[in-house]
Design a protein around this motif. Structure first.
Motif, PDB file in Angstrom:
ATOM      1  N   ARG A   1       0.834  -1.210   0.000  1.00 53.76           N
ATOM      2  CA  ARG A   1       0.000   0.000   0.000  1.00 53.76           C
ATOM      3  C   ARG A   1       0.870   1.261   0.000  1.00 53.76           C
ATOM      4  O   ARG A   1       0.593   2.230  -0.691  1.00 53.76           O
ATOM      5  CB  ARG A   1      -0.941  -0.038   1.210  1.00 53.76           C
TER       6      ARG A   1
ATOM      7  N   ASP B   1      -9.933   6.314 -13.582  1.00 52.50           N
ATOM      8  CA  ASP B   1      -9.950   4.991 -12.951  1.00 52.50           C
ATOM      9  C   ASP B   1      -9.292   3.984 -13.882  1.00 52.50           C
ATOM     10  O   ASP B   1      -9.360   4.124 -15.106  1.00 52.50           O
ATOM     11  CB  ASP B   1     -11.396   4.559 -12.650  1.00 52.50           C
TER      12      ASP B   1
ATOM     13  N   LYS C   1     -15.310   9.944  -8.613  1.00 51.30           N
ATOM     14  CA  LYS C   1     -14.098  10.671  -8.207  1.00 51.30           C
ATOM     15  C   LYS C   1     -14.121  12.127  -8.690  1.00 51.30           C
ATOM     16  O   LYS C   1     -13.445  12.969  -8.111  1.00 51.30           O
ATOM     17  CB  LYS C   1     -12.852   9.961  -8.726  1.00 51.30           C
TER      18      LYS C   1
ATOM     19  N   LEU D   1     -22.662   9.682  -4.155  1.00 50.52           N
ATOM     20  CA  LEU D   1     -23.456   9.295  -5.334  1.00 50.52           C
ATOM     21  C   LEU D   1     -23.510   7.772  -5.357  1.00 50.52           C
ATOM     22  O   LEU D   1     -22.464   7.115  -5.402  1.00 50.52           O
ATOM     23  CB  LEU D   1     -22.751   9.816  -6.597  1.00 50.52           C
TER      24      LEU D   1
ATOM     25  N   SER E   1     -12.669  12.614   3.607  1.00 49.08           N
ATOM     26  CA  SER E   1     -13.503  11.847   2.658  1.00 49.08           C
ATOM     27  C   SER E   1     -12.690  10.787   1.919  1.00 49.08           C
ATOM     28  O   SER E   1     -13.242  10.021   1.143  1.00 49.08           O
ATOM     29  CB  SER E   1     -14.096  12.789   1.616  1.00 49.08           C
ATOM     30  N   ARG E   2     -11.375  10.792   2.120  1.00 45.96           N
ATOM     31  CA  ARG E   2     -10.402   9.936   1.417  1.00 45.96           C
ATOM     32  C   ARG E   2     -10.022  10.498   0.043  1.00 45.96           C
ATOM     33  O   ARG E   2      -9.197   9.922  -0.666  1.00 45.96           O
ATOM     34  CB  ARG E   2     -10.895   8.482   1.274  1.00 45.96           C
ATOM     35  N   ALA E   3     -10.622  11.600  -0.355  1.00 48.83           N
ATOM     36  CA  ALA E   3     -10.228  12.241  -1.622  1.00 48.83           C
ATOM     37  C   ALA E   3      -8.870  12.910  -1.435  1.00 48.83           C
ATOM     38  O   ALA E   3      -8.524  13.336  -0.331  1.00 48.83           O
ATOM     39  CB  ALA E   3     -11.273  13.274  -2.028  1.00 48.83           C
ATOM     40  N   PRO E   4      -8.077  13.018  -2.506  1.00 49.99           N
ATOM     41  CA  PRO E   4      -6.796  13.719  -2.382  1.00 49.99           C
ATOM     42  C   PRO E   4      -6.991  15.225  -2.251  1.00 49.99           C
ATOM     43  O   PRO E   4      -7.929  15.779  -2.825  1.00 49.99           O
ATOM     44  CB  PRO E   4      -6.080  13.364  -3.700  1.00 49.99           C
TER      45      PRO E   4
ATOM     46  N   GLU F   1     -16.828   4.652 -11.203  1.00 47.32           N
ATOM     47  CA  GLU F   1     -15.824   5.083 -10.221  1.00 47.32           C
ATOM     48  C   GLU F   1     -15.212   6.423 -10.652  1.00 47.32           C
ATOM     49  O   GLU F   1     -15.006   7.307  -9.824  1.00 47.32           O
ATOM     50  CB  GLU F   1     -14.716   4.030 -10.090  1.00 47.32           C
TER      51      GLU F   1
ATOM     52  N   ARG G   1       1.390   9.252  -6.006  1.00 45.09           N
ATOM     53  CA  ARG G   1       1.636  10.668  -5.709  1.00 45.09           C
ATOM     54  C   ARG G   1       2.846  11.212  -6.473  1.00 45.09           C
ATOM     55  O   ARG G   1       2.888  12.390  -6.812  1.00 45.09           O
ATOM     56  CB  ARG G   1       1.770  10.864  -4.194  1.00 45.09           C
TER      57      ARG G   1
ATOM     58  N   THR H   1      -5.562   7.126  -9.397  1.00 44.67           N
ATOM     59  CA  THR H   1      -6.019   5.740  -9.457  1.00 44.67           C
ATOM     60  C   THR H   1      -4.814   4.807  -9.375  1.00 44.67           C
ATOM     61  O   THR H   1      -3.708   5.171  -9.792  1.00 44.67           O
ATOM     62  CB  THR H   1      -6.845   5.458 -10.737  1.00 44.67           C
ATOM     63  N   HIS H   2      -5.038   3.630  -8.792  1.00 42.12           N
ATOM     64  CA  HIS H   2      -4.003   2.589  -8.776  1.00 42.12           C
ATOM     65  C   HIS H   2      -4.702   1.249  -8.838  1.00 42.12           C
ATOM     66  O   HIS H   2      -5.560   0.935  -8.030  1.00 42.12           O
ATOM     67  CB  HIS H   2      -3.097   2.699  -7.546  1.00 42.12           C
TER      68      HIS H   2
HETATM   69  C1  LIG Z   1     -13.531   6.099  -3.740  1.00 46.22           C
HETATM   70  C2  LIG Z   1     -13.585   5.002  -4.796  1.00 46.22           C
HETATM   71  C3  LIG Z   1     -14.285   5.573  -6.034  1.00 46.22           C
HETATM   72  C4  LIG Z   1     -12.130   4.608  -5.159  1.00 46.22           C
HETATM   73  O1  LIG Z   1     -12.087   3.803  -6.308  1.00 46.22           O
HETATM   74  P1  LIG Z   1     -11.274   2.417  -6.379  1.00 46.22           P
HETATM   75  O2  LIG Z   1     -11.523   1.824  -7.728  1.00 46.22           O
HETATM   76  O3  LIG Z   1     -11.637   1.625  -5.180  1.00 46.22           O
HETATM   77  O4  LIG Z   1      -9.739   2.733  -6.206  1.00 46.22           O
HETATM   78  P2  LIG Z   1      -8.654   3.480  -7.139  1.00 46.22           P
HETATM   79  O5  LIG Z   1      -7.362   2.852  -6.889  1.00 46.22           O
HETATM   80  O6  LIG Z   1      -9.055   3.597  -8.566  1.00 46.22           O
HETATM   81  O7  LIG Z   1      -8.647   4.932  -6.525  1.00 46.22           O
HETATM   82  C5  LIG Z   1      -8.229   5.148  -5.243  1.00 46.22           C
HETATM   83  C6  LIG Z   1      -8.099   6.651  -5.085  1.00 46.22           C
HETATM   84  O8  LIG Z   1      -9.390   7.254  -5.156  1.00 46.22           O
HETATM   85  C7  LIG Z   1      -9.276   8.519  -4.508  1.00 46.22           C
HETATM   86  N1  LIG Z   1     -10.461   8.741  -3.693  1.00 46.22           N
HETATM   87  C8  LIG Z   1     -10.818   8.108  -2.558  1.00 46.22           C
HETATM   88  N2  LIG Z   1     -11.956   8.648  -2.071  1.00 46.22           N
HETATM   89  C9  LIG Z   1     -12.304   9.633  -2.930  1.00 46.22           C
HETATM   90  C10 LIG Z   1     -13.379  10.559  -2.962  1.00 46.22           C
HETATM   91  N3  LIG Z   1     -14.318  10.583  -1.998  1.00 46.22           N
HETATM   92  N4  LIG Z   1     -13.435  11.441  -3.967  1.00 46.22           N
HETATM   93  C11 LIG Z   1     -12.479  11.443  -4.934  1.00 46.22           C
HETATM   94  N5  LIG Z   1     -11.437  10.590  -4.964  1.00 46.22           N
HETATM   95  C12 LIG Z   1     -11.355   9.698  -3.963  1.00 46.22           C
HETATM   96  C13 LIG Z   1      -8.002   8.497  -3.655  1.00 46.22           C
HETATM   97  O9  LIG Z   1      -7.054   9.331  -4.270  1.00 46.22           O
HETATM   98  C14 LIG Z   1      -7.571   7.048  -3.740  1.00 46.22           C
HETATM   99  O10 LIG Z   1      -6.175   6.857  -3.737  1.00 46.22           O
HETATM  100  P3  LIG Z   1      -5.306   7.019  -2.383  1.00 46.22           P
HETATM  101  O11 LIG Z   1      -6.088   6.375  -1.285  1.00 46.22           O
HETATM  102  O12 LIG Z   1      -4.021   6.330  -2.681  1.00 46.22           O
HETATM  103  O13 LIG Z   1      -5.153   8.504  -2.186  1.00 46.22           O
HETATM  104  C15 LIG Z   1     -14.357   3.735  -4.316  1.00 46.22           C
HETATM  105  O14 LIG Z   1     -13.620   3.083  -3.312  1.00 46.22           O
HETATM  106  C16 LIG Z   1     -15.740   4.030  -3.751  1.00 46.22           C
HETATM  107  O15 LIG Z   1     -15.900   4.364  -2.578  1.00 46.22           O
HETATM  108  N6  LIG Z   1     -16.818   3.859  -4.578  1.00 46.22           N
HETATM  109  C17 LIG Z   1     -18.184   3.998  -4.127  1.00 46.22           C
HETATM  110  C18 LIG Z   1     -18.845   5.238  -4.669  1.00 46.22           C
HETATM  111  C19 LIG Z   1     -19.110   5.127  -6.144  1.00 46.22           C
HETATM  112  O16 LIG Z   1     -18.240   4.752  -6.893  1.00 46.22           O
HETATM  113  N7  LIG Z   1     -20.327   5.443  -6.592  1.00 46.22           N
HETATM  114  C20 LIG Z   1     -20.655   5.299  -7.988  1.00 46.22           C
HETATM  115  C21 LIG Z   1     -21.364   6.531  -8.447  1.00 46.22           C
HETATM  116  S1  LIG Z   1     -21.994   6.321 -10.089  1.00 46.22           S
END
Ligand SMILES: CC(C)(COP(=O)(O)OP(=O)(O)OC[C@H]1O[C@@H](n2cnc3c(N)ncnc32)[C@H](O)[C@@H]1OP(=O)(O)O)[C@@H](O)C(=O)NCCC(=O)NCCS
Length: 213
Positions: A30, A96, A145, A155, A60-63, A141, A38, A74-75
């Protein structure tokens, strides 16, 4: 929008002091993913004309981006990527990456409506080499984001109906929101682009700055 990516982890990538609090108990995997992503973001910021800065994690876990910048990280699928843009041109970006593999059984029904599922089946008949269910997931996703940092509102997967175009490699998410949220943010539709490369699905969303701002 400027993006930077790295295949796999760069074991020399650094975690900056202000970021380290967020990964004190993280596994080495991780930590490497966090640092490499980053590092991509700092390269992208420099290309945009901004100095490299720490990119901490918000509650919120957002950057957390520097003033005047929107971005997304994304990773996954052995790829680390960052995209950034100035607030002069964009309200939000979302990216993503996912493996081009079908979703685990039972997941699609959780994230897609019957109409979305039937459209995916039609796409699968035409282009069976694309994991369309995973692409829908990735696009949602990417939309989230972009959406969350812009609005501060959660959402759900069923608050967005996705249409994927195979010929233009684009997608459109139609949002089903309360009229108050709709009027606050003036957004009903978020569009994006998708691609497939080396076994990965990539999705990206850009919300342009409002014409009246
Ligand atoms: C937050 C989320 C979108 C992350 O996506 P993921 O495919 O699991 O993971 P990824 O590796 O692509 O992205 C991870 C990065 O997302 C970013 N992220 C996390 N929470 C976030 C938020 N609230 N807003 C924006 N970006 C966010 C972070 O930068 C994270 O990386 P880091 O922890 O190293 O800083 C996902 O975990 C989630 O909670 N999804 C539910 C909400 C959703 O997608 N609804 C659909 C609406 S149509």
């Amino acid at each position: 929008m400027v993006s930077e990516q790295t295949k796999g982890d760069d074991l020399h990538a650094e975690v900056w002091h202000e970021e380290s609090v967020h990964i004190v108990n993280a596994t080495p995997e991780r930590r490497a993913e966090f640092a490499t992503t980053r590092q991509c973001a700092r390269r992208a910021l420099q290309r945009l004309g901004f100095p490299p800065v720490a990119i901490p994690v918000l509650p919120s876990r957002a950057p957390a981006w520097p003033a005047g910048v929107v971005g997304s990280l994304t990773h996954g699928a052995d790829l680390r990527a960052a995209a950034v843009a100035t607030t002069a041109t964009c309200r939000a970006v979302g990216i993503d990456v996912e493996p081009n593999d079908g979703l685990p059984n039972g997941t699609l029904e959780f994230i897609a409506s019957p109409i979305e599922i039937s459209r995916l089946r039609a796409l699968g008949t035409l282009w069976p080499k694309v994991a369309w269910d995973r692409l829908l997931f990735s696009a949602k996703e990417a939309i989230f984001k972009a959406w969350f940092p812009m609005t501060g509102h959660w959402l759900n997967y069923h608050e967005c109906t996705l249409t994927i175009e195979s010929d233009t490699a684009t997608f459109t998410g139609r949002l089903h929101l309360d009229s108050s949220i709709r009027s606050d943010f003036g957004i009903d539709v978020i569009t994006g682009q998708w691609g497939i490369s080396e076994g990965r699905l990539l999705t990206a969303v850009v919300v342009p700055t409002r014409a009246d701002q």
